[in-house]
Design a protein around this motif. Structure first.
Motif, mmCIF file in Angstrom:
data_model
loop_
_atom_site.group_PDB
_atom_site.id
_atom_site.type_symbol
_atom_site.label_atom_id
_atom_site.label_comp_id
_atom_site.label_asym_id
_atom_site.label_seq_id
_atom_site.Cartn_x
_atom_site.Cartn_y
_atom_site.Cartn_z
ATOM 1 N N GLN A 63 5.636 13.078 7.002
ATOM 2 C CA GLN A 63 4.531 12.286 6.482
ATOM 3 C C GLN A 63 4.959 11.648 5.171
ATOM 4 O O GLN A 63 5.278 12.339 4.199
ATOM 5 C CB GLN A 63 3.285 13.147 6.273
ATOM 6 N N LYS A 89 0.782 7.341 4.571
ATOM 7 C CA LYS A 89 0.954 7.143 6.006
ATOM 8 C C LYS A 89 0.529 8.387 6.776
ATOM 9 O O LYS A 89 0.448 9.480 6.223
ATOM 10 C CB LYS A 89 2.407 6.794 6.325
ATOM 11 N N GLU A 90 0.286 8.200 8.053
ATOM 12 C CA GLU A 90 -0.061 9.328 8.896
ATOM 13 C C GLU A 90 1.206 10.137 9.237
ATOM 14 O O GLU A 90 2.328 9.622 9.221
ATOM 15 C CB GLU A 90 -0.727 8.841 10.184
ATOM 16 N N GLU A 140 3.959 11.696 11.423
ATOM 17 C CA GLU A 140 4.570 11.160 12.629
ATOM 18 C C GLU A 140 5.623 12.112 13.186
ATOM 19 O O GLU A 140 6.261 12.880 12.461
ATOM 20 C CB GLU A 140 5.213 9.793 12.360
#
Length: 125
Positions: free
Chosen positions: A39, A43-44, A46
């Motif tokens: 992460q 941002k998310e 991933e």
């Protein structure tokens, strides 16, 4: 249940390498499929890579394919992520995760009930 602890993060220059490790305790690591997620700020989380129970199947996100290598040693209860040719876009907190579920979607973070605390990887030019 299994407990996971990551290690090996740090700072590196672009093009450099780092090796992350995830050490499992509490239950045999061979009971779990496992993976790495990351992460970045803002941002998310991933998917990065995953490995099946015996290490015979591996999976990678397109962004890291060919640069990162995931492996595991069930006898030592450890999973590694060798990261080569690092780019600034790889900067993130990296988490290891595990699941005992046979109905396991590799890239779906909600399918992994067990998580480590994360380790920071910073890549700078």
């Amino acid at each position: 249940q299994v407990q996971l602890v990551e290690s090996g993060g740090g700072s590196v220059q672009t093009g450099g390498s780092l090796k992350l490790s995830c050490t499992a305790s509490g239950r045999p690591f061979s009971d779990y499929a496992a993976g790495w997620f990351r992460q970045a700020p803002g941002k998310e989380r991933e998917f990065v890579a995953a490995v099946a129970w015996r290490g015979d199947r591996t999976y990678y996100a397109d962004a890291v394919q060919g640069r990162f290598t995931i492996s595991r040693d069930n006898a030592k209860n450890i999973m590694n992520l060798q990261m080569n040719s690092l780019e600034s876009e790889d900067t993130a907190v990296y988490y290891c995760a595990a699941t005992a579920s046979w109905n396991w979607e590799v890239e779906k973070d909600s399918d992994y009930p067990y998580w480590g605390q994360g380790t920071q990887v910073t890549v700078s030019s």
